[in-house]
Structure formats: C-alpha cells, structure tokens
Design a protein around this motif. Structure first.
Motif, PDB file in Angstrom:
ATOM      1  N   SER A   1       0.554  -1.313   0.567  1.00 23.26           N
ATOM      2  CA  SER A   1       0.201  -0.263  -0.109  1.00 23.26           C
ATOM      3  C   SER A   1       0.966   1.146  -0.267  1.00 23.26           C
ATOM      4  CB  SER A   1      -0.830   0.308   1.010  1.00 23.26           C
ATOM      5  OG  SER A   1      -0.407   0.015   2.219  1.00 23.26           O
ATOM      6  N   ASP A   2       2.339   1.143  -0.044  1.00 25.69           N
ATOM      7  CA  ASP A   2       3.139   2.145   0.458  1.00 25.69           C
ATOM      8  C   ASP A   2       3.795   2.338  -1.544  1.00 25.69           C
ATOM      9  OD1 ASP A   2       4.960   0.063   0.566  1.00 25.69           O
ATOM     10  OD2 ASP A   2       5.858   1.443   1.764  1.00 25.69           O
ATOM     11  N   GLN A   3       3.503   1.433  -2.610  1.00 29.28           N
ATOM     12  CA  GLN A   3       3.832   1.555  -3.442  1.00 29.28           C
ATOM     13  C   GLN A   3       3.656   2.022  -4.509  1.00 29.28           C
ATOM     14  OE1 GLN A   3       5.166  -2.894  -2.791  1.00 29.28           O
ATOM     15  NE2 GLN A   3       7.334  -1.624  -3.634  1.00 29.28           N
ATOM     16  N   LYS A   4       3.779   2.507  -5.471  1.00 30.43           N
ATOM     17  CA  LYS A   4       3.048   2.948  -6.634  1.00 30.43           C
ATOM     18  C   LYS A   4       3.614   1.584  -7.867  1.00 30.43           C
ATOM     19  CE  LYS A   4       1.085   7.219  -6.685  1.00 30.43           C
ATOM     20  NZ  LYS A   4      -0.421   7.349  -6.841  1.00 30.43           N
ATOM     21  N   MET A   5       2.087   1.739  -8.407  1.00 31.82           N
ATOM     22  CA  MET A   5       2.413   0.461  -9.520  1.00 31.82           C
ATOM     23  C   MET A   5       2.776   1.346 -11.221  1.00 31.82           C
ATOM     24  SD  MET A   5       0.496  -3.239 -10.134  1.00 31.82           S
ATOM     25  CE  MET A   5       1.064  -4.429  -9.375  1.00 31.82           C
ATOM     26  N   TYR A   6       3.784   0.917 -11.464  1.00 29.42           N
ATOM     27  CA  TYR A   6       3.648   1.642 -13.164  1.00 29.42           C
ATOM     28  C   TYR A   6       3.145   0.892 -13.900  1.00 29.42           C
ATOM     29  CZ  TYR A   6       5.169   5.466 -10.342  1.00 29.42           C
ATOM     30  OH  TYR A   6       4.912   6.319  -9.242  1.00 29.42           O
ATOM     31  N   LEU A   7       2.619   0.518 -14.987  1.00 26.91           N
ATOM     32  CA  LEU A   7       2.362  -0.358 -15.945  1.00 26.91           C
ATOM     33  C   LEU A   7       3.022  -0.296 -17.071  1.00 26.91           C
ATOM     34  CD1 LEU A   7      -0.622   0.148 -13.980  1.00 26.91           C
ATOM     35  CD2 LEU A   7      -0.216  -2.606 -14.354  1.00 26.91           C
ATOM     36  N   GLU A   8       3.073  -1.522 -18.366  1.00 27.82           N
ATOM     37  CA  GLU A   8       3.193  -0.988 -19.661  1.00 27.82           C
ATOM     38  C   GLU A   8       3.405  -2.334 -20.674  1.00 27.82           C
ATOM     39  OE1 GLU A   8       6.677   1.984 -22.462  1.00 27.82           O
ATOM     40  OE2 GLU A   8       6.744   1.706 -19.830  1.00 27.82           O
ATOM     41  N   ASN A   9       2.756  -1.948 -21.777  1.00 26.59           N
ATOM     42  CA  ASN A   9       2.925  -3.289 -23.006  1.00 26.59           C
ATOM     43  C   ASN A   9       4.484  -3.716 -22.692  1.00 26.59           C
ATOM     44  OD1 ASN A   9       1.881  -5.233 -23.929  1.00 26.59           O
ATOM     45  ND2 ASN A   9       0.271  -3.956 -25.224  1.00 26.59           N
TER      46      ASN A   9
END
Length: 261
Positions: A113-121
């Motif tokens: 809950s203290d991490q951002k998640m970045y997503l990319e194809n």
C-alpha cells in the motif's frame, strides 16, 4: 460500444444480456456488453471497471487491454491502496519506480500500500490484464511485502482432496496480508463439494471454460470473459461443463483480519 466484441451500430437481433446485478449481494457481468472506461493515467488502453464500492465490493477490479504502447506511467495504488496485476494474455512490464519486472501470461505482481504500480505493455500486440485494488488494513507486528511470480512456477493444491479441482495460491499465507488472490480450476464435470456460505467476499474473472454458477441459490451459465462479484455470505458454487477446457477463474479473497464492530 461493447469493446470486447466490437458490437456497435444497428443490430438485426433483439437486444438481450446475461448480466445480473444484485447490488450488495452478487453480480454476473458478461464480456458481451462491457463498455470502455477512460481513466486518468491510462494511455492506449481499453478497460472496464468491474467490481467496485458502487456494486457493494470492498475493492475495485478492472479488466484492461493494453494496446500497442499501452501504459500507465502515472501509477496506480499507493497512499494506503495495495494492488495486484495478473496477466491473462501477453507481456507486461511492471515497476515500483525503482525495480522493474517482466510478466508473461500467468504472471502477477503484488505491490504494498505504500508503493505505486507502473504498468506498460511489453509487446507489439495487445496484452490483457486483470487489475485489483484494495485499501490495506494494517495490524500491529505484521506487514505485507512485494510478491512477483507466475502460476507456472506454483504447484497447485488438490482442492479439498479432489484431483480434478485445482487451486493456486498467489500470495503467502502470512498475517501481513489482508487478502489473497487465487486461481480455481474445474475439469469438465467437476464441481464444488458443497454450496459455500462464508464471510469473505470475492471478485472473480473467468479465464477459461464454461460452467454453471450458483449465486444466492440461483444457477447461471458462465464462460470465459465473464466477471462475478460475490458479497459476504452469498451462497456460491460452480459446475464445469463443456468438452475440453477447464472452468477456471482468478479471484480475490479478504482474509486474516477480524470483522470490524
């Protein structure tokens, strides 16, 4: 338009739907009829919000098709919100801003809950992802941690001793986690041993097969691409039908916490 099947414009047949919505109880949302939601941070993505508090869920589920160059570099989660991404088809890059992971079909990443998640194809063709978000409930003496893996590397459990019903646990059985994500798979002809009634709620996305699902003692036909929301205490069970593919779904479950009073 129904972006999953590109149904739009003039229709020759009468309009109909298998969707069943019983807010705060259960819902069946078929893939035929999903509309594309535009959300901040997501670029070149087709996506639908599935489970949400407006439906009665204590979490939010999304189904996302990352098209070529599809991504979210603004980040999801963090600030008290935990996230889990599961790759249904394709290849996905996931990062917490420091460390990067490459996921393929069956791959998943859980961020605290203290991490951002970045997503990319991570490929030229489309990648389909099931994304889960939930506010984390902390308890003294325990903490969750990042988990990255692939179901291909997990030995499934025979569900309640049934050889044709298999269960994959994606997260550790650890009190630091207030939820888990599973895959449950029924070979054609297999079923639950009984109709379940329990405190936990579920959001389930069907990744293969066909079946009949009991929701609040009503039986509904279901198939790959459907989404099911099951609230606390709603009766639930499945039969797998068909001749080839197992009925399988990826689903969340709240756990390891006392009910609030």
């Amino acid at each position: 338009m129904g972006y999953k099947n590109e149904r739009m414009g003039y229709q020759k047949d009468l309009l109909s739907s298998r969707a069943v919505i019983k807010k705060n109880n259960y819902a069946l949302i078929p893939h035929d009829g999903l509309v594309n939601n535009v959300l901040p941070g997501f670029e070149n993505c087709d996506m639908s919000i599935l489970g949400s508090p407006k439906l009665g869920a204590g979490f939010v589920d999304y189904i996302i098709t990352f098209q070529k160059d599809g991504k979210n570099l603004a980040g999801v989660g963090g600030d008290g919100i935990q996230t889990l991404a599961y790759v249904i088809e394709g290849a996905l890059k996931v990062s917490d801003g420091e460390k990067e992971y490459e996921l393929t079909a069956g791959g998943y990443a859980y961020f605290t809950s203290d991490q951002k998640m970045y997503l990319e194809n991570n490929q030229e063709t489309a990648t389909e992802v099931f994304l889960y978000k939930k506010r984390y409930e902390a308890i003294d003496g325990y903490a969750a941690h990042t988990v990255v893996g692939n179901t291909k590397d997990i030995t499934p459990i025979e569900y309640e001793g049934m050889k044709d019903v298999l269960l994959w646990d994606l997260l550790p059985k650890d009190l630091g986690f207030d939820m888990n994500m599973h895959i449950l798979s029924f070979e054609p002809g297999a079923s639950h041993a009984y109709i379940e009634t329990h405190y936990q709620e579920h959001g389930a996305y069907l990744i293969s097969g066909q079946g009949m699902y009991n929701l609040d003692n009503n039986w509904y036909p279901v198939e790959k691409g459907d989404y099911i929301f099951m609230s606390a205490y709603v009766q639930q069970a499945a039969y797998a039908v068909g001749r080839k593919d197992p009925l399988a779904y990826v689903y969340s479950k709240d756990c390891n916490r006392e009910p609030r009073i």
